[in-house]
Structures are given as structure tokens and as C-alpha cells.
Write a protein that holds these residues in place. Structure first.
Motif, PDB file in Angstrom:
ATOM      1  N   HIS A 368       0.794  -1.220   0.000  1.00  0.00           N
ATOM      2  CA  HIS A 368       0.000   0.000   0.000  1.00  0.00           C
ATOM      3  C   HIS A 368       0.830   1.276   0.000  1.00  0.00           C
ATOM      4  O   HIS A 368       0.332   2.335  -0.397  1.00  0.00           O
ATOM      5  N   THR A 563      -2.821  -4.480  -7.952  1.00  0.00           N
ATOM      6  CA  THR A 563      -4.081  -4.342  -8.663  1.00  0.00           C
ATOM      7  C   THR A 563      -3.805  -4.240 -10.152  1.00  0.00           C
ATOM      8  O   THR A 563      -2.906  -3.501 -10.572  1.00  0.00           O
ATOM      9  N   LEU A 565      -4.075  -2.699 -13.382  1.00  0.00           N
ATOM     10  CA  LEU A 565      -4.440  -1.326 -13.725  1.00  0.00           C
ATOM     11  C   LEU A 565      -4.957  -1.221 -15.162  1.00  0.00           C
ATOM     12  O   LEU A 565      -5.985  -0.584 -15.422  1.00  0.00           O
ATOM     13  N   LEU A 584       0.502  -3.555 -13.549  1.00  0.00           N
ATOM     14  CA  LEU A 584       0.088  -3.708 -12.155  1.00  0.00           C
ATOM     15  C   LEU A 584       0.376  -2.410 -11.410  1.00  0.00           C
ATOM     16  O   LEU A 584       1.375  -1.735 -11.692  1.00  0.00           O
ATOM     17  N   GLU A 585      -0.481  -2.081 -10.455  1.00  0.00           N
ATOM     18  CA  GLU A 585      -0.217  -0.953  -9.574  1.00  0.00           C
ATOM     19  C   GLU A 585       0.053  -1.511  -8.178  1.00  0.00           C
ATOM     20  O   GLU A 585      -0.770  -2.217  -7.611  1.00  0.00           O
ATOM     21  N   GLY A 609      -8.799  -3.973 -12.546  1.00  0.00           N
ATOM     22  CA  GLY A 609      -9.367  -3.795 -11.215  1.00  0.00           C
ATOM     23  C   GLY A 609      -9.212  -4.987 -10.302  1.00  0.00           C
ATOM     24  O   GLY A 609      -9.475  -4.894  -9.105  1.00  0.00           O
ATOM     25  N   GLN A 610      -8.759  -6.114 -10.866  1.00  0.00           N
ATOM     26  CA  GLN A 610      -8.630  -7.329 -10.050  1.00  0.00           C
ATOM     27  C   GLN A 610      -7.425  -7.248  -9.124  1.00  0.00           C
ATOM     28  O   GLN A 610      -6.340  -6.808  -9.514  1.00  0.00           O
ATOM     29  N   GLN A 611      -7.604  -7.652  -7.878  1.00  0.00           N
ATOM     30  CA  GLN A 611      -6.504  -7.752  -6.916  1.00  0.00           C
ATOM     31  C   GLN A 611      -5.836  -9.112  -7.097  1.00  0.00           C
ATOM     32  O   GLN A 611      -6.513 -10.133  -7.184  1.00  0.00           O
TER      33      GLN A 611
END
Length: 625
Positions: A368, A563, A565, A584-585, A609-611
Motif C-alpha cells: 500500500h 491491482t 491497472l 500492475l499498480e 481492477g482485479q486484486q
């Protein structure tokens, strides 16, 4: 008089401010997200307020929650730290409107520098040298390379270097998307990019009575992804004449916007001493400790006193000696600075150095926030001694559990060009990350030590020696990996088969080896799935592989939790080696996943949007044949 301060931030900077608060007898109030519930900064406060959620947008970027937390904790002042809302004029004004003391510059000064486009116009009018802004749609081949830069942010986010006109449109779009995610503002601008420029910044401190200090310059040219990695004061580039010009420009910048408090004016300089305004950071900088050590100041204490109306003396103290700071990141430099996650089992840096950290033994490094673990700073009478002292402390540090940039930092500090002051923003590109990231320790000897330490642990508490035979037998074998390399150690009767290496003494924590007649001692720390031998971290290879763990050929897995992106392809599409598949973010940065070879996207099991967790399959690229 301020009695209690809420630090509207986390980690290392919160702990840094709290240290000064404790010395001044000021109360300490913290905020923490759910991801930071076990963070040292929350434990070290007098009062800590939970901000529900993990994402910065739900927690540390919520002005209303932060002000509510200050009131709930009984704080009468707010220190913003750096990052998050530290340069948000609306937040500063909201703090003042709530009847709290804002430990920072006036909101109007923050607003004037909040847009880098507007800031450059103000500086040009004040007589500060600037690089002219370019229109991305009108950039010509002759003007390349150019830098796309977020207007509202910093820290390297929303930045792209463009060397080909064909890449310009995508870079503008990508930089805008990253800027919007990080700062809530997608505005970007374009300017000439100095390929081998020097990043020089001047620390300023101003009071509300009109006194402006220029407290030395810092060299911040060693950067990755436009984020600083090593900083020092003073700069080896700057002589007396250039220093006077830099200080004059920085003072003009501060006076032009009515600045009060601590701040930094950043410049991009050429090797011959020409410099241009980059931006003004209306806050304390990550690298402020080098200035503190050289000038004998506590900049946080001065921030607090200025906020209380203190009048600065006419001139700052004189500089003495040299200080160098490194940022210790949880990342893999050789893999494109890829951020790392996991549990930090052990964190200790020995020696006569300053350590400003946001972590402790057992800290969990997540996705995070920024992956910086700590800043390590050394002071000495001269630059060479400071570099040597800092390199020795880092080399002896115990950082167990996540891969870091420690080896790169030590190699740079000992590099002949760094020691000669021959540094610029292209240093890493020029010398190569593979070379600069070379392991400090001998990996094979580390694996040998690990094998004998493991054997010693197996013997401990057993009635009969492990591996004992009454007749000669085949050697004992153990395997370890480090990155893509695997080491198999075969030994018998305390000797490595086929090599002039034998064990002199071994316990689970320490092994003494005789290597070609020379004794060497290795400290060993063992954790589940990990063994650390000095600066080398190894993964034991189990004797038997669990069924079903093998991945399909061509699988691309997530290098970290994050996530999805953007997705650039569909299942069934043909791709060439290096083509982007998705982004990926994680840790506030975009990470591009590319095709490893020419082929076909056989599987694409993820969507926007998928984790995803570390190790999750993102795509499978197979040969067309």
C-alpha cells in the motif's frame, strides 16, 4: 505554545517528528491505517487514532479524518510530514480553519507552488532560471529527449522520459493516469530533459518576520525512476561562486511567495555549473538529515518554533564536515527496481551512523505504501570518510526477510566514480544495474556455511549424530537458491567434496570455515523458508517437490501483490518479446508486465481492477509452434 502534535503521516517521518516532540516535551498523536495497525509509529505515540481502510485515498489522504483525529487525540497542532497531504493547500487551510496550528508554510505559498506549471512562471518572474515548457503536441525530433511530468506531484510519480516521438502520446497518457491515481490531478507538462544533469537542492528556512535562511545545498543526483536514492551535503559539484548563485536564487524563490517554515528549492544543474529551477517542495524533505548533521540543526524543532512565532537569528550556523544519506528500499534493483513484500524478520544497522526507520523486527512490508524501509546517514570530517563509514555500516547490517537495495548502495558508495564525485542522474544507466547490484558476499561460501549450520541444528538435541554411518557413505547434499542461481553443496566428514573447504566449527548460529587454508567466520540466521548468511539471503530447496506446484510453461506470475491497472492484449493475441501485456499498480507505482518471447497469449486469467497476490498467474505466453 504547542502542547501536542498530530503527525498526519506514517512510518519513518512520523517517528522522526515524534523524536523531536519527545525532546521538546510535546505530546505525540498518531494516525494509522488498518495496514499500519502494528506499525512502530503508532506504538510510539501518546495517542493513536485508527483510519479505517488500507488505501491512502481512504486513510492518509482524508483531510476530514485527519482533522477529526487531531481533535479526538487532543492535539493542538498538525505536522504533515512529507508525501500524502503535506503539499495540499486545502488541507493546510482546513487545519487552520479548525483552530489548529499548521506546522508548515502558509496555504497561499503551498498553492502557488502546487502546480509546477504555475510555479515555473512565478520563478521566472522572480528572476530564477527556468527550463521552458514545451507543448507535447508540438515537440520536434530536435527537442528530444523530453520529460513528461505531473504538475501536481513529486517523488517520481507521473514522470516519463521520452526519446522517440512515436512514444510521446502513450507516455503522456500513462503519466497522466499515474498522476491522477497518486495526486488526484491528471495534469502533466513537458520540458527538455537533461540526460546527465545534476540534481542540486537548497534547504531554506524562513520565519514570519522576514528572515530567510539558505541552509546549504544537497546533491541528489543518484536517482532511480526519478526518485532519490543517495543524497549528500555539501555537493561535490558546487564551488563557492555557484553556491552563492544557488543561494541567491533560492532566497528569491522563497521571498517571491512569502514563504514561512522549512522548504526546499530544487534545481537541475549541468556539469559546467549552469542550473535551472525544477520545483519547490513546500515541506520537509526526506533527505533533511544530511543538512541537520552538517549544520548541527534540528529542522523539525525549528519548524515547530517558527510555527509558534519564533524569530530566526540573522544567519544560520556554519557548515562542518560532510554527510551522506542512503534510502534503504525493499526492492530488487537488478529486476527493474521491483518492489518487494514480506515479513522483515530482523532489522539492525550497526556502527556510528544515524538510522531513521519506519520498521522494526517483525514489520510486514505490504503493497500500500512506498517501499522505503529506512534512511541511513553518516557524518564525517570529509566526504571519503563519510562514504567509507556508511558503506561499512550497511555491509554489516542485518536486514532479513525481504530483498533490498543494500548491496547496490554499498557498491555505489565504494565505486571509484562516486568517490571522485563523478555522479549525475544517469549514473545507474552508465554503470549498469547488474554490476552495481552484485552481491556483497560469496554466495557459494554462504551456501556452504548454511549447509553446515543446518547440519549443526539437526544434530542439536539428538542422541546420535545426524547422518552418522559406520562405513563410508555417499556425501550429504543440500541445495539453496538465490534469485535464479542454485547452489548444491555436497559434504562428508566436515569437508566439501571436491573443494578445499572444511568446517572448523559449526553451530546453528555461526560457522567457521577453512577456505584454502584461510579461516572465515559466517553468522547465520535461520527462518522458515529462509537462511541469511552475512549479507547473503538463501532459500533452502526441499528434497521433494510438492505435487501440483509446477506452473505451465510460459506462465507470467505477479512479482508482488497489486491491482491490475490496464490490460493491453486479449487471449489469443500474437505478441513479440517485450510487448506490454498489462500493468500492475503496487506501492504507488506502475509495473509493466511484458511478453518474455514471441508467441501467443494462451491464457489471460485477470481483468482490470482485479486484486492479485504474489505468484498469481497473470498470463501464459506460448510459442506459435
Amino acid at each position: 505554545m504547542i502542547t501536542s502534535i498530530l503527525v498526519a503521516n506514517r512510518g519513518e517521518i512520523a517517528r522522526r517528528v515524534f523524536r523531536t516532540c519527545a525532546e521538546l516535551g510535546i505530546g505525540r498523536a498518531a494516525v494509522f491505517s488498518d495496514a499500519d495497525a502494528g506499525s512502530p509509529h503508532a506504538a510510539e505515540s501518546d495517542a493513536a487514532v485508527r483510519l479505517p481502510g488500507d488505501a491512502p485515498s481512504d486513510t492518509y489522504l482524508r483531510a476530514d479524518l485527519l482533522i477529526g483525529a487531531a481533535k479526538a487525540a487532543g492535539a493542538d497542532a498538525v505536522h504533515p510530514g512529507y508525501g500524502f497531504l503535506s503539499e495540499n493547500a486545502s488541507f493546510a487551510q482546513a487545519v487552520l480553519d479548525a483552530g489548529l496550528t499548521w506546522i508548515g508554510p502558509p496555504p497561499a505559498a503551498i498553492a502557488s507552488m502546487g502546480s509546477k506549471v504555475e510555479a515555473k512562471r512565478i520563478m521566472a518572474a522572480a528572476g530564477v532560471p527556468v527550463l521552458s515548457e514545451l507543448d507535447p503536441s508540438a515537440v520536434t525530433e530536435a527537442e528530444l529527449p523530453v520529460l513528461i511530468k505531473a504538475s501536481a506531484g513529486g517523488g517520481g510519480r507521473g514522470m516519463r522520459v521520452v526519446r522517440e516521438l512515436s512514444e510521446l502520446a502513450e507516455a503522456v497518457e500513462s503519466a497522466g493516469a499515474e498522476a491522477a491515481s497518486a495526486f488526484g490531478d491528471a495534469t502533466v507538462f513537458c520540458e527538455r530533459y537533461l540526460e546527465t544533469g545534476r540534481h542540486i537542492e537548497v534547504q531554506i528556512l524562513a520565519d514570519e518576520h522576514g528572515t530567510v535562511w539558505t541552509v546549504g545545498e544537497r546533491e541528489c543526483s543518484l536517482q532511480r525512476r526519478h526518485q532519490k536514492v543517495i543524497e549528500e551535503a555539501p555537493s561535490p559539484l558546487v564551488g563557492d561562486a555557484m553556491r552563492a548563485e544557488l543561494f541567491d536564487a533560492a532566497a528569491k524563490a522563497a521571498k517571491a511567495i512569502g514563504y514561512v517554515g522549512a522548504g526546499t528549492v530544487e534545481f537541475l544543474a549541468t556539469a559546467d555549473g549552469e542550473f535551472f529551477f525544477l520545483e519547490m517542495n513546500t515541506r520537509l524533505q526526506v533527505e533533511h538529515p544530511v543538512t541537520e548533521l552538517v549544520f548541527g540543526l534540528d529542522l523539525v524543532a525549528l519548524q515547530i518554533r517558527v510555527a509558534e512565532g519564533y524569530r530566526l537569528p540573522p544567519e544560520p550556523p556554519e557548515a562542518s564536515g560532510h554527510a551522506i544519506e542512503v534510502r534503504l528500499y525493499a526492492e530488487d534493483p537488478a529486476a527493474g527496481w521491483q518492489p518487494q513484500t514480506g515479513t522483515l524478520h530482523r532489522f539492525h544497522v550497526p556502527g556510528d551512523v544515524r538510522v531513521d526507520s519506519g520498521v522494526a523486527d517483525g514489520s510486514v512490508i505490504g503493497v500500500h505504501y512506498d517501499p522505503m524501509l529506512a534512511k541511513v546517514i553518516a557524518w564525517a570530517p570529509d566526504r571519503a570518510e563519510a562514504a567509507r563509514k556508511l558503506a561499512a555500516a550497511l555491509a554489516a547490517a542485518r536486514v532479513h526477510g525481504v530483498r533490498t537495495n543494500r548491496d547496490l548502495l554499498v557498491n555505489v558508495l565504494r565505486h571509484k566514480d562516486f568517490l571522485a564525485g563523478d555522479i549525475d542522474t544517469a549514473f545507474f544507466d552508465r554503470h549498469g544495474l547488474d554490476t552495481l547490484s552484485a552481491p556483497l558476499g560469496d554466495e557459494r561460501l554462504a551456501a556452504v556455511a548454511a549447509a553446515f549450520a543446518d547440519a549443526a541444528a539437526n544434530r542439536a538435541g539428538k542422541r546420535f549424530p545426524a547422518g552418522w554411518r559406520n562405513v563410508p557413505s555417499v556425501p550429504q547434499r543440500k541445495r539453496y537458491t538465490m534469485g535464479d542461481d542454485e547452489y548444491e553443496i555436497a559434504y562428508r566428514d566436515g569437508k566439501v567434496v571436491g573443494e578445499d573447504i572444511m568446517v572448523v566449527a559449526a553451530t546453528p548460529e555461526q560457522v567457521v570455515l577453512a577456505v584454502a587454508g584461510v579461516r572465515r567466520t559466517f553468522d547465520v540466521a535461520r527462518y522458515p523458508g529462509l537462511v541469511c548468511v552475512g549479507p547473503v539471503s538463501l532459500t533452502p530447496v526441499p528434497r521433494f517437490t510438492e505435487p501440483g506446484q509446477a506452473l505451465a510453461a510460459g506462465s507470467l506470475v505477479a512479482p508482488m501483490p497489486g491491482t491490475v491497472l490496464r490490460v493491453a492484449v486479449e487471449a489469443g493475441a500474437s505478441v513479440a518479446a517485450g510487448d506490454p501485456l498489462l500493468w500492475l499498480e503496487a506501492m504507488k507505482m506502475e509495473h509493466k508486465i511484458t511478453a518474455p518471447a514471441d508467441g501467443v497469449v494462451a491464457e489471460l486469467p485477470v481483468s482490470v481492477g482485479q486484486q492479485v497476490e504474489v505468484g498469481a498467474v497473470l498470463a501464459v505466453v506460448t510459442s506459435k509452434e
